[in-house]
Design a protein around this motif. Structure first.
Motif, PDB file in Angstrom:
ATOM      1  N   ILE A  27       0.680  -1.236  -0.104  1.00 59.54           N
ATOM      2  CA  ILE A  27       0.082   0.084  -0.100  1.00 59.54           C
ATOM      3  C   ILE A  27       0.872   1.306  -0.015  1.00 59.54           C
ATOM      4  CG2 ILE A  27      -1.752   1.406   1.237  1.00 59.54           C
ATOM      5  CD1 ILE A  27      -2.561  -1.359   2.582  1.00 59.54           C
ATOM      6  N   TYR A  28       0.506   2.184  -0.749  1.00 62.91           N
ATOM      7  CA  TYR A  28       1.334   3.366  -0.673  1.00 62.91           C
ATOM      8  C   TYR A  28       0.518   4.308  -0.409  1.00 62.91           C
ATOM      9  CZ  TYR A  28      -0.838   4.769  -5.298  1.00 62.91           C
ATOM     10  OH  TYR A  28      -1.680   5.189  -6.540  1.00 62.91           O
ATOM     11  N   LEU A  29       1.120   5.495   0.207  1.00 64.75           N
ATOM     12  CA  LEU A  29       0.235   6.525   1.140  1.00 64.75           C
ATOM     13  C   LEU A  29       1.204   7.685   1.191  1.00 64.75           C
ATOM     14  CD1 LEU A  29       1.973   6.165   4.192  1.00 64.75           C
ATOM     15  CD2 LEU A  29      -0.151   4.504   4.344  1.00 64.75           C
ATOM     16  N   ALA A  30       0.715   8.903   1.777  1.00 61.06           N
ATOM     17  CA  ALA A  30       1.526  10.219   2.189  1.00 61.06           C
ATOM     18  C   ALA A  30       1.172  10.431   3.732  1.00 61.06           C
ATOM     19  CB  ALA A  30       1.054  11.146   1.208  1.00 61.06           C
ATOM     20  N   GLY A  31       2.269  11.051   3.962  1.00 65.54           N
ATOM     21  CA  GLY A  31       2.519  11.788   5.364  1.00 65.54           C
ATOM     22  C   GLY A  31       1.709  13.049   5.375  1.00 65.54           C
ATOM     23  N   LYS A  32       2.036  13.928   6.168  1.00 64.13           N
ATOM     24  CA  LYS A  32       1.239  15.236   6.234  1.00 64.13           C
ATOM     25  C   LYS A  32       2.107  16.311   5.315  1.00 64.13           C
ATOM     26  CE  LYS A  32      -2.162  14.419   8.632  1.00 64.13           C
ATOM     27  NZ  LYS A  32      -3.777  14.474   8.139  1.00 64.13           N
ATOM     28  N   GLU A  33       3.254  15.695   4.890  1.00 66.55           N
ATOM     29  CA  GLU A  33       4.031  16.781   4.138  1.00 66.55           C
ATOM     30  C   GLU A  33       4.518  15.646   2.939  1.00 66.55           C
ATOM     31  OE1 GLU A  33       6.154  20.384   5.867  1.00 66.55           O
ATOM     32  OE2 GLU A  33       6.589  18.759   7.099  1.00 66.55           O
ATOM     33  N   PHE A  34       4.782  16.535   2.080  1.00 67.17           N
ATOM     34  CA  PHE A  34       5.807  15.949   0.987  1.00 67.17           C
ATOM     35  C   PHE A  34       5.258  15.034   0.089  1.00 67.17           C
ATOM     36  CE2 PHE A  34       8.705  17.049   4.229  1.00 67.17           C
ATOM     37  CZ  PHE A  34       9.224  18.098   3.723  1.00 67.17           C
ATOM     38  N   GLY A  35       3.933  14.858   0.001  1.00 69.35           N
ATOM     39  CA  GLY A  35       3.109  13.819  -0.916  1.00 69.35           C
ATOM     40  C   GLY A  35       2.367  14.623  -2.025  1.00 69.35           C
ATOM     41  N   MET A  36       2.223  13.874  -3.180  1.00 75.32           N
ATOM     42  CA  MET A  36       1.538  14.362  -4.159  1.00 75.32           C
ATOM     43  C   MET A  36      -0.086  14.714  -4.279  1.00 75.32           C
ATOM     44  SD  MET A  36       3.665  15.976  -6.645  1.00 75.32           S
ATOM     45  CE  MET A  36       2.905  15.704  -7.963  1.00 75.32           C
ATOM     46  N   ARG A  37      -0.796  14.323  -3.001  1.00 68.32           N
ATOM     47  CA  ARG A  37      -2.025  14.342  -2.976  1.00 68.32           C
ATOM     48  C   ARG A  37      -2.435  15.024  -1.656  1.00 68.32           C
ATOM     49  NH1 ARG A  37      -1.326  13.267  -7.294  1.00 68.32           N
ATOM     50  NH2 ARG A  37      -2.454  11.556  -8.602  1.00 68.32           N
ATOM     51  N   THR A  38      -2.414  16.405  -1.682  1.00 69.11           N
ATOM     52  CA  THR A  38      -2.796  17.300  -0.578  1.00 69.11           C
ATOM     53  C   THR A  38      -4.059  17.337  -0.199  1.00 69.11           C
ATOM     54  OG1 THR A  38      -2.696  19.466  -1.695  1.00 69.11           O
ATOM     55  CG2 THR A  38      -0.550  18.702  -0.842  1.00 69.11           C
ATOM     56  N   ALA A  39      -4.980  16.949  -1.036  1.00 70.05           N
ATOM     57  CA  ALA A  39      -6.525  16.984  -1.165  1.00 70.05           C
ATOM     58  C   ALA A  39      -6.787  15.786   0.031  1.00 70.05           C
ATOM     59  CB  ALA A  39      -7.228  16.921  -2.295  1.00 70.05           C
ATOM     60  N   SER A  40      -6.213  14.821  -0.069  1.00 69.36           N
ATOM     61  CA  SER A  40      -6.467  13.555   0.917  1.00 69.36           C
ATOM     62  C   SER A  40      -6.064  13.823   2.366  1.00 69.36           C
ATOM     63  CB  SER A  40      -5.549  12.431   0.407  1.00 69.36           C
ATOM     64  OG  SER A  40      -5.779  11.967  -0.874  1.00 69.36           O
ATOM     65  N   SER A  41      -6.895  12.961   3.162  1.00 68.99           N
ATOM     66  CA  SER A  41      -6.576  13.403   4.511  1.00 68.99           C
ATOM     67  C   SER A  41      -5.047  13.020   4.924  1.00 68.99           C
ATOM     68  CB  SER A  41      -7.227  12.599   5.438  1.00 68.99           C
ATOM     69  OG  SER A  41      -8.764  12.805   5.057  1.00 68.99           O
ATOM     70  N   ASN A  42      -4.443  11.842   4.349  1.00 71.50           N
ATOM     71  CA  ASN A  42      -3.374  11.559   4.711  1.00 71.50           C
ATOM     72  C   ASN A  42      -2.942  10.987   5.941  1.00 71.50           C
ATOM     73  OD1 ASN A  42      -2.353  11.784   1.880  1.00 71.50           O
ATOM     74  ND2 ASN A  42      -2.166  14.035   2.037  1.00 71.50           N
ATOM     75  N   PHE A  43      -1.808  10.570   6.277  1.00 76.95           N
ATOM     76  CA  PHE A  43      -1.290  10.235   7.548  1.00 76.95           C
ATOM     77  C   PHE A  43      -0.504  10.856   8.614  1.00 76.95           C
ATOM     78  CE2 PHE A  43      -2.828   6.987   4.767  1.00 76.95           C
ATOM     79  CZ  PHE A  43      -3.613   5.936   5.768  1.00 76.95           C
ATOM     80  N   ASP A  44      -1.018  11.135   9.768  1.00 80.93           N
ATOM     81  CA  ASP A  44       0.136  11.728  10.764  1.00 80.93           C
ATOM     82  C   ASP A  44       0.866  10.577  11.429  1.00 80.93           C
ATOM     83  OD1 ASP A  44      -1.521  10.293  12.866  1.00 80.93           O
ATOM     84  OD2 ASP A  44      -2.567  12.187  13.108  1.00 80.93           O
ATOM     85  N   THR A  45       1.881  10.895  12.306  1.00 83.24           N
ATOM     86  CA  THR A  45       2.804   9.858  12.494  1.00 83.24           C
ATOM     87  C   THR A  45       2.251   8.905  13.387  1.00 83.24           C
ATOM     88  OG1 THR A  45       4.685  11.826  12.847  1.00 83.24           O
ATOM     89  CG2 THR A  45       4.927   9.575  14.023  1.00 83.24           C
ATOM     90  N   ASP A  46       1.297   9.260  14.209  1.00 81.98           N
ATOM     91  CA  ASP A  46       0.544   8.060  15.138  1.00 81.98           C
ATOM     92  C   ASP A  46      -0.316   6.982  14.087  1.00 81.98           C
ATOM     93  OD1 ASP A  46       1.680   8.908  17.441  1.00 81.98           O
ATOM     94  OD2 ASP A  46      -0.181  10.146  17.941  1.00 81.98           O
ATOM     95  N   THR A  47      -1.152   7.759  13.260  1.00 84.08           N
ATOM     96  CA  THR A  47      -1.927   6.726  12.361  1.00 84.08           C
ATOM     97  C   THR A  47      -0.900   6.104  11.357  1.00 84.08           C
ATOM     98  OG1 THR A  47      -3.351   8.649  12.330  1.00 84.08           O
ATOM     99  CG2 THR A  47      -3.766   7.034  10.744  1.00 84.08           C
ATOM    100  N   LEU A  48       0.214   6.518  10.955  1.00 87.20           N
ATOM    101  CA  LEU A  48       1.092   5.705  10.081  1.00 87.20           C
ATOM    102  C   LEU A  48       1.511   4.934  10.895  1.00 87.20           C
ATOM    103  CD1 LEU A  48       2.652   5.720   7.479  1.00 87.20           C
ATOM    104  CD2 LEU A  48       4.435   7.465   8.384  1.00 87.20           C
ATOM    105  N   ARG A  49       1.989   4.869  11.943  1.00 89.68           N
ATOM    106  CA  ARG A  49       2.722   4.067  12.827  1.00 89.68           C
ATOM    107  C   ARG A  49       1.583   2.679  13.206  1.00 89.68           C
ATOM    108  NH1 ARG A  49       7.123   4.322  15.970  1.00 89.68           N
ATOM    109  NH2 ARG A  49       6.804   6.740  16.104  1.00 89.68           N
ATOM    110  N   ALA A  50       0.538   2.989  13.355  1.00 88.65           N
ATOM    111  CA  ALA A  50      -0.489   1.976  13.547  1.00 88.65           C
ATOM    112  C   ALA A  50      -0.765   1.436  12.323  1.00 88.65           C
ATOM    113  CB  ALA A  50      -1.712   2.637  14.298  1.00 88.65           C
ATOM    114  N   SER A  51      -1.163   1.890  11.236  1.00 86.26           N
ATOM    115  CA  SER A  51      -1.458   1.443   9.945  1.00 86.26           C
ATOM    116  C   SER A  51      -0.345   0.506   9.485  1.00 86.26           C
ATOM    117  CB  SER A  51      -1.522   2.308   8.861  1.00 86.26           C
ATOM    118  OG  SER A  51      -2.684   3.421   9.162  1.00 86.26           O
ATOM    119  N   ILE A  52       1.072   0.786   9.677  1.00 83.95           N
ATOM    120  CA  ILE A  52       2.048  -0.023   9.290  1.00 83.95           C
ATOM    121  C   ILE A  52       2.026  -1.202  10.170  1.00 83.95           C
ATOM    122  CG2 ILE A  52       4.743  -0.200   9.136  1.00 83.95           C
ATOM    123  CD1 ILE A  52       4.748   2.807   8.526  1.00 83.95           C
ATOM    124  N   LYS A  53       1.882  -1.002  11.640  1.00 82.03           N
ATOM    125  CA  LYS A  53       1.720  -2.368  12.481  1.00 82.03           C
ATOM    126  C   LYS A  53       0.594  -3.331  11.787  1.00 82.03           C
ATOM    127  CE  LYS A  53       1.248  -3.576  17.083  1.00 82.03           C
ATOM    128  NZ  LYS A  53       0.167  -4.418  16.977  1.00 82.03           N
TER     129      LYS A  53
END
Length: 407
Positions: A27-53
């Motif tokens: 699965i590919y996704l973005a953090g809150k910065e530096f991704g090519m889809r700013t309109a999406s909610s994307n993932f903060d650090t906590d959500t990213l960590r939980a999703s990866i787990k």
């Protein structure tokens, strides 16, 4: 048999869960910065960590997009961003910028580097140089044919992985390098903020006739000059794999969890069928039909066979044939417990997509609200419902209704 990776998009946690449930390998996704889809909610650090787990528990990989072209005032924030991503456990960065690639080597050396399609890779020399610089994978430009991809595969290090898009929206500009949005709206497409002016309707004005405009062609609804068709390679899985592609990528980080579920499910079944059948593979009709149940523009095979996708000149919108009307939360003792998403009625025929992926139909014979009152219609979004049903509807199933008028 060589098995490819099915790579699905996730713009938020709900989309991520859909990709997991319906069979993505990665699965590919973005953090809150530096991704090519700013309109999406994307993932903060906590959500990213939980999703990866969650993903790693299912042996699914997670790739983080760092594929914007950061300016001077942004680049100082990149080291901390990369370090946090590595700490969260991301499997790879998707990178378009050589400076970011260098920083990733320094600040997140444990994370693989995949070079983004934004880099416009169209030849084996560039692909090999990027591999020599440390890239594990290159995401090839969408403008390549299968023959060109096969040549890149033959003339690069076999350890270099090739990835290409096989489904979703196409950009009218080369590898997404568009300036129209910046010129017309001030929103920079190369920093994830595209306003999609290629989908807008255009007319011709004459300077001495204020307030009067003329369609470029003689149609009442105007002209869509740049509106590219959507890519769909579901019928050509063998050709893509035989060209040497490792990862088959679905576009759509700005799209819904339903879109992610349907497209992931369709390509999962198509791939698995091919692995079982080999050269005797034939696409099951229901799989092709599934891709018509999500919003889409006219489908095309893009540049893969040496042609161009072409534009849809008659309209700028999507074809929508189905609506999701409910999600099944639980099935017990002959009753489906559901959450409503769109209005539907007793007597409707609903198309059910279960997590195991094979759709089936049911008829709504009775319907009750959460207080046990019998009702004829479910009109309220997120309303809790109970529906007696002899056919088991697995938890997580999506219930859809065909539109009487297609838009």
């Amino acid at each position: 048999m060589f098995k490819g990776e099915l790579l699905s998009p996730a713009g938020d946690a709900e989309c991520f869960d859909s990709a997991l449930k319906f069979g993505a390998d990665a699965i590919y996704l973005a953090g809150k910065e530096f991704g090519m889809r700013t309109a999406s909610s994307n993932f903060d650090t906590d959500t990213l960590r939980a999703s990866i787990k969650k993903a790693h528990e299912k042996n699914v990989k997670v790739y983080l997009t760092c594929n914007t072209l950061p300016r001077n005032n942004e680049i100082d924030r990149m080291p901390e961003f990369l370090e946090k991503a590595q700490d969260c456990g991301v499997d790879a960065f998707i990178i378009a910028d050589l400076g970011v690639m260098s920083l990733a080597h320094k600040y997140a050396p444990k994370v693989e580097q995949h070079v983004s399609t934004q880099a416009g890779i169209v030849n084996y020399q560039t692909a090999q140089v990027l591999y020599d610089m440390g890239a594990k994978r290159v995401v090839l430009a969408r403008e390549l044919s299968l023959d060109e991809i096969a040549e890149i595969r033959a003339k690069t290090n076999p350890e270099l992985e090739l990835e290409t898009f096989v489904h979703g929206s196409m950009c009218v500009s080369f590898s997404g390098r568009c300036l129209i949005s910046s010129y017309m709206t001030g929103r920079d497409a190369n920093r994830g903020d595209c306003a999609q002016p290629c989908r807008w309707k255009y007319h011709l004005y004459e300077e001495h006739r204020d307030g009067q405009y003329f369609p470029v062609v003689e149609e009442d609804n105007g002209t869509y000059l740049y509106n590219s068709r959507d890519l769909c390679m579901i019928e050509h899985i063998p050709e893509v794999l035989k060209a040497g592609v490792k990862s088959l990528k679905i576009e759509g980080r700005a799209k819904s969890a339903y879109y992610v579920a349907v497209t992931t499910n369709a390509y999962r079944h198509a791939l698995d069928d091919y692995y079982k059948m080999g050269d005797n593979w034939k696409l099951q009709p229901w799989i092709a039909d599934e891709l018509n149940k999500v919003s889409h523009r006219e489908y095309n095979t893009g540049f893969f066979f040496g042609n161009e996708p072409g534009q849809v000149h008659s309209n700028g919108g999507y074809i929508r044939e189905y609506d999701v009307v409910a999600v099944c939360d639980e099935y017990s003792d002959g009753t489906a417990y559901m959450t409503q998403r769109n209005r539907f009625f007793v007597g409707d025929t609903l198309d059910v997509l279960p997590p195991d992926g094979i759709p089936f139909n049911i008829i709504v014979e009775q319907l009750f609200d959460e207080n046990g009152n019998q009702i004829d219609v479910a009109p309220h979004a997120m309303q809790k419902l109970k529906m007696p049903c002899k056919t088991e509807i697995p938890s997580g199933s999506l219930l859809r209704k065909k539109r009487t008028t297609v838009k």
